[in-house]
Scaffold this motif. Structure first.
Motif, PDB file in Angstrom:
ATOM      1  N   UNK A   1      25.865  56.059  27.781  1.00 23.11           N
ATOM      2  CA  UNK A   1      26.096  57.171  26.848  1.00 23.11           C
ATOM      3  C   UNK A   1      25.242  57.006  25.602  1.00 23.11           C
ATOM      4  N   UNK A   2      25.097  55.790  25.108  1.00 23.31           N
ATOM      5  CA  UNK A   2      24.256  55.534  23.932  1.00 23.31           C
ATOM      6  C   UNK A   2      22.799  55.838  24.212  1.00 23.31           C
ATOM      7  N   UNK A   3      22.311  55.450  25.381  1.00 26.40           N
ATOM      8  CA  UNK A   3      20.927  55.726  25.755  1.00 26.40           C
ATOM      9  C   UNK A   3      20.702  57.225  25.882  1.00 26.40           C
ATOM     10  N   UNK A   4      21.666  57.932  26.484  1.00 25.37           N
ATOM     11  CA  UNK A   4      21.542  59.383  26.641  1.00 25.37           C
ATOM     12  C   UNK A   4      21.501  60.093  25.292  1.00 25.37           C
ATOM     13  N   UNK A   5      22.382  59.699  24.376  1.00 25.29           N
ATOM     14  CA  UNK A   5      22.384  60.352  23.057  1.00 25.29           C
ATOM     15  C   UNK A   5      21.122  60.012  22.276  1.00 25.29           C
TER      16      UNK A   5
ATOM     17  N   UNK B   1      18.488  62.773  20.809  1.00 30.29           N
ATOM     18  CA  UNK B   1      18.064  62.767  19.409  1.00 30.29           C
ATOM     19  C   UNK B   1      16.543  62.705  19.313  1.00 30.29           C
ATOM     20  N   UNK B   2      15.923  61.920  20.172  1.00 28.15           N
ATOM     21  CA  UNK B   2      14.466  61.812  20.176  1.00 28.15           C
ATOM     22  C   UNK B   2      13.823  63.151  20.543  1.00 28.15           C
ATOM     23  N   UNK B   3      14.385  63.850  21.542  1.00 29.28           N
ATOM     24  CA  UNK B   3      13.865  65.166  21.923  1.00 29.28           C
ATOM     25  C   UNK B   3      14.000  66.157  20.766  1.00 29.28           C
ATOM     26  N   UNK B   4      15.118  66.106  20.057  1.00 24.87           N
ATOM     27  CA  UNK B   4      15.319  67.008  18.919  1.00 24.87           C
ATOM     28  C   UNK B   4      14.315  66.721  17.813  1.00 24.87           C
ATOM     29  N   UNK B   5      14.026  65.455  17.562  1.00 15.74           N
ATOM     30  CA  UNK B   5      13.046  65.093  16.528  1.00 15.74           C
ATOM     31  C   UNK B   5      11.662  65.605  16.905  1.00 15.74           C
ATOM     32  N   UNK B   6      11.255  65.396  18.173  1.00 14.83           N
ATOM     33  CA  UNK B   6       9.932  65.863  18.596  1.00 14.83           C
ATOM     34  C   UNK B   6       9.839  67.385  18.588  1.00 14.83           C
ATOM     35  N   UNK B   7      10.928  68.067  18.938  1.00 11.26           N
ATOM     36  CA  UNK B   7      10.923  69.534  18.882  1.00 11.26           C
ATOM     37  C   UNK B   7      10.777  70.003  17.440  1.00 11.26           C
ATOM     38  N   UNK B   8      11.447  69.336  16.518  1.00  6.03           N
ATOM     39  CA  UNK B   8      11.311  69.683  15.099  1.00  6.03           C
ATOM     40  C   UNK B   8       9.907  69.447  14.591  1.00  6.03           C
ATOM     41  N   UNK B   9       9.304  68.343  15.004  1.00  5.59           N
ATOM     42  CA  UNK B   9       7.932  68.058  14.572  1.00  5.59           C
ATOM     43  C   UNK B   9       6.952  69.083  15.129  1.00  5.59           C
ATOM     44  N   UNK B  10       7.121  69.473  16.390  1.00  9.45           N
ATOM     45  CA  UNK B  10       6.204  70.468  16.960  1.00  9.45           C
ATOM     46  C   UNK B  10       6.387  71.816  16.287  1.00  9.45           C
TER      47      UNK B  10
END
Length: 197
Positions: A40-44, A48-57
């Motif tokens: 569950x920790x790895x999934x979250x 979070x990493x996908x959300x950060x990269x989407x925000x940066x793009x």
């Protein structure tokens, strides 16, 4: 017979065996819970990493205004008087924000960039505009790092014309990245060429 009865009463080995079985069961259950928590920790973390990269793009290909926003006068066809004056065109220069991705500034029917115009009473989501590159640039219509492009916006006319002393917003919407909002106010008297603040 005495020996057989004595053998049945000694259960000290069974207690150790039961304790070992219970201990192994606890270890197995604990490891299953630990695996579930780590998964569950790895999934979250991945989400979070996908959300950060989407925000940066979303931010990386944003445009920024370089210099002044200049308006030019238009006059209605009716007999000339100051109340008939309106803003005919607007010019401003844009560049990419630091580290942004290239933006296609091809205008017309195939345009990927939309420019919207709004005041407190008017909303036009797609006004007519064109782009021309200034200074050092290559021959394509991509605004790339280090290039400047002048945007010429043709303002709505007639009932939707931009008159004197009116606050307005131009929204430059590239296909990816943030929207560039340019909010200015026209002066009390419309002149031939005006720098808007």
């Amino acid at each position: 017979m005495f020996k057989l009865n004595r053998f049945n009463k000694d259960q000290s080995g069974q207690t150790a065996l039961e304790a070992a079985i219970i201990l192994i069961a606890f270890i197995v259950v604990a490891s299953l819970f630990a695996f579930a928590i780590l998964s569950a920790g790895t999934s979250s973390t991945e989400e979070a990493e996908e959300a950060i990269y989407a925000g940066l793009s979303g931010v990386q290909s944003s445009l920024q205004v370089r210099g002044a926003v200049v308006a030019e006068e238009g006059v209605d066809a009716t007999p000339a008087d100051a109340s008939d004056d309106f803003v005919k065109t607007m010019r401003f220069t844009v560049s990419l924000s630091s580290g942004g991705q290239a933006v296609d500034l091809t205008s017309g029917a195939t345009s990927r960039v939309l420019i919207g115009f709004r005041t407190s009473t008017i909303l036009v989501n797609n006004v007519t505009w064109s782009a021309s590159f200034l200074g050092n640039s290559d021959s394509d219509m991509l605004l790339e790092d280090g290039e400047l492009a002048e945007i010429l916006v043709t303002m709505p006319t007639g009932a939707d014309a931009l008159k004197a002393a009116t606050q307005f917003t131009l929204e430059v919407k590239p296909p990816t990245g943030g929207v560039l909002d340019i909010t200015r106010t026209t002066p009390a008297a419309i002149e031939a060429v005006m720098e808007l603040r």
